[in-house]
Scaffold this motif. Structure first.
Motif, short mmCIF file in Angstrom:
data_model
loop_
_atom_site.label_atom_id
_atom_site.label_comp_id
_atom_site.label_asym_id
_atom_site.label_seq_id
_atom_site.Cartn_x
_atom_site.Cartn_y
_atom_site.Cartn_z
N LEU A 1 0.86 -1.18 0.00
CA LEU A 1 0.00 0.00 0.00
C LEU A 1 0.90 1.23 0.00
O LEU A 1 1.64 1.46 0.96
CB LEU A 1 -0.92 0.00 1.22
CG LEU A 1 -1.84 1.22 1.35
CD1 LEU A 1 -2.85 1.25 0.20
CD2 LEU A 1 -2.58 1.19 2.69
N LYS A 2 0.82 2.03 -1.06
CA LYS A 2 1.70 3.19 -1.22
C LYS A 2 0.93 4.49 -0.97
O LYS A 2 -0.29 4.53 -1.11
CB LYS A 2 2.30 3.21 -2.62
CG LYS A 2 3.11 1.97 -2.98
CD LYS A 2 3.64 2.06 -4.40
CE LYS A 2 4.36 0.77 -4.80
NZ LYS A 2 5.61 0.59 -4.03
N ASP B 1 -11.13 -0.41 -0.96
CA ASP B 1 -11.64 0.96 -0.81
C ASP B 1 -11.92 1.34 0.64
O ASP B 1 -12.41 2.44 0.90
CB ASP B 1 -12.91 1.19 -1.64
CG ASP B 1 -12.66 1.11 -3.14
OD1 ASP B 1 -11.56 1.49 -3.54
OD2 ASP B 1 -13.56 0.68 -3.87
N GLU B 2 -11.58 0.48 1.59
CA GLU B 2 -11.76 0.82 3.00
C GLU B 2 -10.54 1.61 3.48
O GLU B 2 -9.39 1.27 3.16
CB GLU B 2 -11.93 -0.45 3.83
CG GLU B 2 -12.27 -0.17 5.29
CD GLU B 2 -12.51 -1.45 6.07
OE1 GLU B 2 -12.92 -1.35 7.24
OE2 GLU B 2 -12.30 -2.55 5.51
N GLU C 1 -7.72 10.50 3.88
CA GLU C 1 -7.60 9.09 4.23
C GLU C 1 -6.94 8.35 3.08
O GLU C 1 -7.06 8.75 1.92
CB GLU C 1 -8.99 8.48 4.50
CG GLU C 1 -9.71 9.08 5.70
CD GLU C 1 -11.09 8.48 5.88
OE1 GLU C 1 -11.61 7.89 4.90
OE2 GLU C 1 -11.67 8.60 6.98
N VAL C 2 -6.25 7.26 3.40
CA VAL C 2 -5.66 6.41 2.38
C VAL C 2 -6.42 5.09 2.38
O VAL C 2 -6.36 4.33 3.37
CB VAL C 2 -4.17 6.16 2.66
CG1 VAL C 2 -3.59 5.21 1.60
CG2 VAL C 2 -3.40 7.47 2.66
N PRO C 3 -7.15 4.79 1.31
CA PRO C 3 -7.91 3.54 1.25
C PRO C 3 -7.07 2.40 0.70
O PRO C 3 -6.07 2.61 0.01
CB PRO C 3 -9.05 3.89 0.30
CG PRO C 3 -8.43 4.88 -0.64
CD PRO C 3 -7.43 5.67 0.16
N VAL D 1 -7.08 -3.31 -2.25
CA VAL D 1 -7.36 -4.73 -2.34
C VAL D 1 -8.05 -5.22 -1.06
O VAL D 1 -8.06 -4.52 -0.04
CB VAL D 1 -6.04 -5.54 -2.53
CG1 VAL D 1 -5.38 -5.19 -3.84
CG2 VAL D 1 -5.09 -5.28 -1.35
N ASP D 2 -8.63 -6.41 -1.13
CA ASP D 2 -9.13 -7.10 0.05
C ASP D 2 -7.98 -7.89 0.66
O ASP D 2 -7.17 -8.48 -0.07
CB ASP D 2 -10.26 -8.07 -0.32
CG ASP D 2 -11.49 -7.36 -0.86
OD1 ASP D 2 -11.68 -6.19 -0.50
OD2 ASP D 2 -12.24 -7.97 -1.64
N GLY D 3 -7.91 -7.92 1.99
CA GLY D 3 -6.84 -8.69 2.61
C GLY D 3 -6.74 -8.44 4.09
O GLY D 3 -7.67 -7.95 4.73
#
Length: 443
Positions: free
Chosen positions: A6-7, A34-35, A48-50, A53-55
């Motif tokens: 996540l960048k 997107d969370e 905020e930084v979303p 991906v799901d994980g």
């Protein structure tokens, strides 16, 4: 399983770094695409930084208050599948339920290298990193590169922060006075002039009954921007009373159908913004900025719209190319920016690039105001409360007293480059557009 980096995303042309203010997720937490994972702050806006991906969040690479560069990896998220080209691992088996040990080692090694690279870039005396904000302060205050390199930073890994720069500049005169005096001394009985004493701020007495409230980060920024603006621009005001009876009646007539068709409310703000955009096209020398002894004439009309936040602070999202929007488009832009401002979901580039600003002081019951210019712009318009008042109405058959809806338009402008004629003509043009409103107009 795979690992996703996540960048810190790009946040506008002038934003190169951000400060981590709060982690919304902890290691081990499940994250959906997107969370929001963490909150960050720049010198422009909080955001905020979303996750993309799901994980599951497996590693946080920065702590709260750390400064992160755009493009740097902030966190590692473990995902199902191969994770695509942005993942840390080049290959992954669909039948495996656990990552291979060598894959984990590769991830950890890569993260460690990234940390060491960042630290080396900061500690290197030959290539020390300075943020764009620090460089701008150095340029404005005439701080040489050698001086900049000598400043001790209080940020992460010795990074020079904005506060370090401001403290250095404040004490700079006193620090430089002693060497200059020693160099100027001659072998005579004459005494060097004493160094000027630093200005002392008056102490504030606090007793046991008073409450001390720490200013928020945004509050401190707003405070500084307001003081800087007053010290930069020669503020002058012009006031015009505007009859908006036609606008009032027209809006009451169409707002119900507008809400049904568009699914949004039709407020007065987009109507006023449309009039301001038209007036700026008529008077382009109000759509300028000052850069030293040069005037920059803006091609685009980008209207800033002051919006109140839940904590009482103000933020100014910008409607880009406002002169090209019809009333429906203007209304949607106003509603969208206002809603996301209240939810703290504005993007940094959405509060940049404004060429003129409008603030609605009437929202708080004020009939007029003298707002401070939003630098580097040269004008700001305050919209007063709409009041139902008795007024003289002129007709071909004579004058009579009637009930009208009126408001004051308060125009603050920079008298360095905007004279009273231009400042007055502009605000009068806004009033003329509103008073000549077409009562049969469709929206």
């Amino acid at each position: 399983m795979a690992k996703f980096e996540l960048k810190l995303p790009k946040m506008g042309e002038s934003v190169a770094e951000a400060t981590v203010t709060n982690w919304l997720k902890e290691v081990g937490d499940t994250i959906e695409s997107d969370e929001a994972v963490l909150e960050i702050a720049t010198d422009k806006v909080d955001s905020e930084v979303p996750s993309e991906v799901d994980g599951v969040l497996v590693e946080k690479l920065f702590d709260t208050d750390d400064v992160v560069q755009v493009g740097q990896t902030i966190a590692i998220i473990e995902t199902e599948g191969d994770g695509g080209e942005d993942s840390c691992t080049p290959e992954s088996s669909a039948v495996e339920t656990k990552p291979k040990p060598e894959m984990v080692d590769a991830v950890e090694e890569k993260v460690e290298v990234a940390k060491q690279s960042t630290q080396t870039a900061v500690e290197s005396s030959d290539d020390r990193f300075y943020s764009p904000l620090v460089k701008n302060i150095a340029k404005e205050e005439g701080v040489s590169q050698s001086e900049l390199d000598s400043i001790s930073g209080t940020g992460k890994d010795g990074r020079v922060t904005k506060n370090d720069m401001l403290a250095y500049v404040e004490n700079r005169g006193q620090q430089q006075a002693q060497p200059k005096q020693e160099a100027a001394q001659q072998p005579t009985t004459s005494k060097p002039a004493p160094a000027p004493a630093p200005k002392q701020k008056p102490a504030v007495s606090v007793n046991g009954e008073d409450e001390v409230i720490e200013m928020t980060r945004m509050g401190k920024m707003i405070s500084k921007h307001m003081v800087d603006s007053v010290q930069t621009s020669a503020h002058v005001q012009s006031f015009v009373e505007c009859d908006v009876t036609k606008v009032w009646n027209w809006r009451n007539k169409v707002k119900g159908d507008f809400a049904k068709r568009e699914g949004e409310k039709l407020t007065f703000t987009p109507i006023f913004m449309e009039a301001v955009a038209k007036a700026l096209k008529d008077y382009p020398l109000m759509n300028i900025a000052v850069d030293g002894d040069k005037i920059i004439k803006r091609k685009n009309v980008n209207l800033g719209m002051a919006a109140a936040l839940p904590d009482g602070n103000l933020i100014v999202p910008v409607i880009k190319n406002a002169d090209q929007l019809n009333l429906v488009g203007m209304s949607k832009a106003v509603n969208d920016l206002a809603n996301r401002a209240r939810q703290n979901k504005l993007k940094p580039d959405e509060i940049q690039g404004g060429t003129y600003t409008v603030t609605n002081v009437g929202t708080f019951g004020s009939i007029m105001g003298t707002p401070i210019i939003n630098q580097p712009q040269v004008g700001i318009l305050a919209l007063g409360a709409i009041r139902k008042v008795p007024a003289v109405i002129e007709t071909p058959d004579g004058d009579f007293i009637g009930i009208r809806y009126k408001m004051f338009l308060s125009h603050s402008y920079d008298h360095r480059v905007v004279n009273g004629a231009l400042g007055g003509q502009f605000v009068k043009a806004v009033a003329d557009y509103l008073e000549a409103w077409n009562a049969d107009r469709e929206v």
